[in-house]
Design a protein around this motif. Structure first.
Motif, PDB file in Angstrom:
ATOM      1  N   ALA A 216     -24.199 -26.703 -84.765  1.00  0.00           N
ATOM      2  CA  ALA A 216     -25.500 -26.245 -84.282  1.00  0.00           C
ATOM      3  C   ALA A 216     -26.374 -27.376 -83.767  1.00  0.00           C
ATOM      4  CB  ALA A 216     -26.209 -25.474 -85.388  1.00  0.00           C
TER       5      ALA A 216
ATOM      6  N   PRO B 120     -27.882 -29.878 -80.816  1.00  0.00           N
ATOM      7  CA  PRO B 120     -28.279 -29.492 -79.447  1.00  0.00           C
ATOM      8  C   PRO B 120     -27.137 -29.527 -78.430  1.00  0.00           C
ATOM      9  CG  PRO B 120     -30.018 -30.823 -80.419  1.00  0.00           C
ATOM     10  CD  PRO B 120     -28.871 -30.817 -81.408  1.00  0.00           C
TER      11      PRO B 120
ATOM     12  N   THR C   7     -25.173 -26.000 -79.958  1.00  0.00           N
ATOM     13  CA  THR C   7     -25.700 -24.772 -80.565  1.00  0.00           C
ATOM     14  C   THR C   7     -25.622 -23.596 -79.571  1.00  0.00           C
ATOM     15  OG1 THR C   7     -27.609 -23.772 -81.662  1.00  0.00           O
ATOM     16  CG2 THR C   7     -28.114 -25.374 -79.947  1.00  0.00           C
ATOM     17  N   PRO C   8     -25.258 -22.415 -80.047  1.00  0.00           N
ATOM     18  CA  PRO C   8     -25.079 -21.277 -79.124  1.00  0.00           C
ATOM     19  C   PRO C   8     -26.383 -20.718 -78.537  1.00  0.00           C
ATOM     20  CG  PRO C   8     -24.645 -20.625 -81.408  1.00  0.00           C
ATOM     21  CD  PRO C   8     -24.813 -22.093 -81.408  1.00  0.00           C
ATOM     22  N   VAL C   9     -27.524 -21.120 -79.079  1.00  0.00           N
ATOM     23  CA  VAL C   9     -28.808 -20.629 -78.555  1.00  0.00           C
ATOM     24  C   VAL C   9     -29.495 -21.789 -77.825  1.00  0.00           C
ATOM     25  CG1 VAL C   9     -31.074 -19.722 -79.189  1.00  0.00           C
ATOM     26  CG2 VAL C   9     -29.025 -18.898 -80.373  1.00  0.00           C
TER      27      VAL C   9
ATOM     28  N   TYR D 281     -27.566 -23.016 -97.521  1.00  0.00           N
ATOM     29  CA  TYR D 281     -28.019 -21.909 -98.375  1.00  0.00           C
ATOM     30  C   TYR D 281     -27.618 -22.130 -99.835  1.00  0.00           C
ATOM     31  CZ  TYR D 281     -28.189 -20.448 -93.598  1.00  0.00           C
ATOM     32  OH  TYR D 281     -28.434 -20.440 -92.244  1.00  0.00           O
TER      33      TYR D 281
ATOM     34  N   GLY E 294     -30.214 -19.041 -89.227  1.00  0.00           N
ATOM     35  CA  GLY E 294     -28.833 -19.530 -89.236  1.00  0.00           C
ATOM     36  C   GLY E 294     -27.780 -18.482 -89.534  1.00  0.00           C
ATOM     37  N   HIS E 295     -26.586 -18.982 -89.868  1.00  0.00           N
ATOM     38  CA  HIS E 295     -25.399 -18.114 -89.913  1.00  0.00           C
ATOM     39  C   HIS E 295     -25.366 -17.181 -91.103  1.00  0.00           C
ATOM     40  CE1 HIS E 295     -24.031 -21.403 -92.538  1.00  0.00           C
ATOM     41  NE2 HIS E 295     -23.082 -20.615 -92.967  1.00  0.00           N
TER      42      HIS E 295
ATOM     43  N   VAL F 170     -30.414 -23.080 -85.721  1.00  0.00           N
ATOM     44  CA  VAL F 170     -29.978 -24.259 -86.472  1.00  0.00           C
ATOM     45  C   VAL F 170     -29.362 -23.760 -87.773  1.00  0.00           C
ATOM     46  CG1 VAL F 170     -31.633 -25.912 -85.518  1.00  0.00           C
ATOM     47  CG2 VAL F 170     -32.313 -24.478 -87.440  1.00  0.00           C
ATOM     48  N   THR F 171     -28.302 -24.411 -88.198  1.00  0.00           N
ATOM     49  CA  THR F 171     -27.656 -23.973 -89.429  1.00  0.00           C
ATOM     50  C   THR F 171     -26.679 -25.028 -89.916  1.00  0.00           C
ATOM     51  OG1 THR F 171     -26.719 -22.010 -90.496  1.00  0.00           O
ATOM     52  CG2 THR F 171     -25.616 -22.779 -88.486  1.00  0.00           C
TER      53      THR F 171
ATOM     54  N   LYS G  89     -32.634 -22.111 -76.734  1.00  0.00           N
ATOM     55  CA  LYS G  89     -34.062 -22.335 -76.972  1.00  0.00           C
ATOM     56  C   LYS G  89     -34.283 -23.706 -77.622  1.00  0.00           C
ATOM     57  CE  LYS G  89     -38.271 -20.646 -76.907  1.00  0.00           C
ATOM     58  NZ  LYS G  89     -38.944 -20.093 -75.730  1.00  0.00           N
ATOM     59  N   GLY G  90     -35.133 -24.522 -77.010  1.00  0.00           N
ATOM     60  CA  GLY G  90     -35.419 -25.846 -77.559  1.00  0.00           C
ATOM     61  C   GLY G  90     -34.409 -26.918 -77.184  1.00  0.00           C
TER      62      GLY G  90
ATOM     63  N   TYR H 216     -17.507 -22.777 -80.781  1.00  0.00           N
ATOM     64  CA  TYR H 216     -18.535 -23.244 -81.709  1.00  0.00           C
ATOM     65  C   TYR H 216     -18.069 -24.514 -82.401  1.00  0.00           C
ATOM     66  CZ  TYR H 216     -22.084 -23.244 -85.354  1.00  0.00           C
ATOM     67  OH  TYR H 216     -23.135 -23.580 -86.175  1.00  0.00           O
TER      68      TYR H 216
ATOM     69  N   VAL I  19     -36.188 -29.844 -81.931  1.00  0.00           N
ATOM     70  CA  VAL I  19     -35.817 -28.622 -81.200  1.00  0.00           C
ATOM     71  C   VAL I  19     -36.956 -27.598 -81.266  1.00  0.00           C
ATOM     72  CG1 VAL I  19     -34.142 -26.729 -81.091  1.00  0.00           C
ATOM     73  CG2 VAL I  19     -33.348 -29.058 -81.542  1.00  0.00           C
TER      74      VAL I  19
END
Lengths: 407, 407
Positions: free
Chosen positions: B148, B150, B153-155, A290, B24-25, A284-285, B157-158, B145, A127
């Motif tokens: 994450a 592809p 994922t909510p964004v 974490y 990430g979150h 990405v998450t 980009k990529g 949701y 990505v």
């Protein structure tokens, strides 16, 4: 054959509540009879199956065991963090300290991101590479394993053609094929995945030529595409840096997993400054990305990588095993091909396409307390001692004698 | 505002070695100033940030904390297993015992598979659904949701258009829209993802109608497609079974994560017999999917879910918080919408599209020792006591007084 009574009873229960009883790379269903599926404990270089059979373990958790199972420094760091907290509503300072430590050790790396699976790392790289110049095509060597996500899983069931619409395949270690693949992409190349050396199941392992590695770097530069070196399986076991550093080739992105937490669940993407903005723009998450305990374990692992002779020791014992087995193969008149680096050995008998000889040999070794794999590359750890190798060589000699009778 | 000196210094270091400092979150970059990014420890319902500020924590590790941080039964089971081994060259018996336990608790489930991320579980369900009848299209509620990867994922980009070429979107809780989506797929539907209730950021949460849930089941049956209920965020916090069981609707696949290991890294897919063969035919795996420590933790979690009053207690304290805050909002003349189940509350002020009032209110609460989120659904755990709620209500009252001055 070892007694596997408890093992087999558990597998009967498993078939009721897990599809096929087991899934994924730790399934022994394709291995010959005699391999245990379930393990009761592990320590150093050893595992014990649920029936109490003990093995010098040459799979090392498929590469997750780098320093020995339950390495004291790693485990005490993990335990200390577990007393404070693991998955909380934010990371701990360890996330930053670990990134600093990792980046300081890997030549090409300016930043790090942490995740869980090897497939997470390779998919983040995918990505990020596409985000870098908003290009789509990804170049993969045919048959190379970069994880089990739909864009790369080796089994096509449940995968759609669209999942791979932007993948272009080429032949590993073939500059001409790689050059053709770049041409085929018509300027729409996001990235090229490279494996430090070729290590597929049922195949001899081999290193690519320096020409090939340098061509990969040059072609990426010419097309403003990213060179992604997948170190998930190799990382820290062959080198304290990216493996291709020794050939003077630096990637833009590298992916890591398995060994970096010495068995604790963590993987990582490292990148150079060139890709920093793209990496910041993607989302990405994961629920546990974490978590602090695996970060504490990884930090303790990296510190030992930096400060100990783990690598030199592993290489030395691995070479001792390779030499000993080579001598025995010669003595018992078997053509056994030992390929790849000694610390990640692939052992395939010549003219054994169905792995019948290989399977019989490794099954015979199980009885004598050594767990080797007949067609997947293996792994040695820093906990393997010369005494363990001697014990293994006794097992392998007994196994050669046994399979000699089958001819 | 709380002193966040150490926190801010760590974040400055982070910006050098992590893209954007955090991803990430669990990033607090979109939250108002005053939120700590890094935590030093956690215990029960409490977290401490790196500057020593203590909070009653209403994010619960974004849902991973179900029974309280460092729950004694879970931690002692995890520790005992850690002494034996975690990631080895095969799973332990725990993999089977955990599958048996989980399957016995969830009405629709005949089998289980374990993985790491919530996204792993939803992505396995995607591949298994496609494998079921070799169909391609997946139906998703717009904006829902499910991880994450592809495909979701909510964004963007990529992400390439091909990653979503086989996704058909419909409006959640709208039978007509869902019916249209089934029509649009022209017989090529693999599966429909459903969320037990709608819980997106910046939006009021709500439950779907029983008509909708039953229509989802009926339409899937009519098209021989699979109903996949995504319980990653909701699982075990609203019910000891799938949430839609209460409406008499059983899925074919359900996906689980977060709470099931009470913070230890594990997620799961549960399925009915109908999907067993498809699940067996796909190839999915991960380096740590066979690790025993998170399985020991999950087994200890499930046993407490089954044997304790954790659910009734959590519901009771959550309702006490909801009632108390509602009373204060009324008293201080704020229209605060508390939506979703009380144990997973969403709190949004009316006419506050930029969350300015909400942000000021939650930041004010931080100072008084309560960590709430201004626009993401929150989570309560079984470790939250009525005394903790009282302490929180003191914080919320002080915060209402403070934001009253801003009007």
């Amino acid at each position: 054959m070892n007694m596997l009574k408890k093992n087999d009873a558990i597998f009967e229960r498993a078939k009721l509540v897990i599809p096929g009883g087991i899934y994924g790379h730790q399934s022994v269903k394709q291995l010959p009879k005699g391999y245990p599926q379930y393990f009761a404990k592990a320590d150093g270089a050893y595992t014990w199956d649920v029936d109490g059979n003990r093995y010098v373990d040459y799979m090392c958790g498929f590469g997750t065991n780098l320093l020995g199972y339950r390495n004291p420094e790693v485990e005490s760091a993990a335990l200390a963090q577990l007393m404070l907290g693991d998955t909380v509503s934010g990371p701990s300072e360890l996330m930053v300290t670990l990134a600093e430590q990792f980046v300081s050790m890997i030549t090409h790396a300016d930043w790090a991101m942490f995740c869980k699976n090897g497939s997470d790392a390779t998919s983040i790289a995918l990505v990020a590479a596409r985000a870098y110049r908003n290009k789509k095509k990804i170049l993969l060597a045919t048959g190379a394993y970069h994880g089990a996500a739909p864009w790369n899983t080796p089994v096509l069931k449940g995968v759609t053609p669209e999942d791979r619409a932007n993948i272009i395949y080429f032949e590993y270690n073939n500059v001409e094929s790689l050059t053709e693949a770049f041409k085929a992409a018509e300027g729409d190349i996001a990235g090229l995945y490279a494996t430090p050396f070729r290590h597929e199941v049922f195949e001899d392992a081999y290193f690519p030529s320096e020409d090939y590695a340098k061509a990969a770097r040059r072609l990426c530069d010419e097309h403003d595409a990213l060179l992604i070196v997948d170190e998930v399986r190799t990382g820290l076991r062959l080198s304290r840096d990216c493996v291709w550093s020794a050939m003077g080739v630096q990637p833009d992105l590298s992916t890591w997993g398995k060994a970096i937490g010495n068995g604790h669940c963590i993987s990582a993407v490292l990148g150079s400054d060139k890709v920093r903005q793209a990496a910041e723009e993607i989302f990405v998450t994961g629920s546990y990305w974490y978590s602090s305990v695996p970060m504490a374990a990884a930090l303790a692992t990296l510190k030992q990588v930096q400060s100990s002779q783990y690598l030199e020791h592993t290489i030395a014992v691995a070479q001792h095993l390779r030499d000993g087995i080579a001598k025995q193969a010669l003595a018992y008149d078997f053509e056994l091909k030992q390929t790849g680096p000694a610390v990640m050995p692939q052992m395939l008998f010549a003219n054994d396409p169905d792995v019948k000889t290989g399977g019989a040999w490794t099954v015979a070794m199980l009885k004598h307390g050594a767990y080797l794999h007949p067609y997947h590359n293996m792994f040695l750890s820093a906990a393997h001692t010369f005494a363990d190798i001697e014990l293994t060589l006794q097992a392998s000699e007994a196994a050669f004698i046994e399979i000699s009778k089958l001819r």
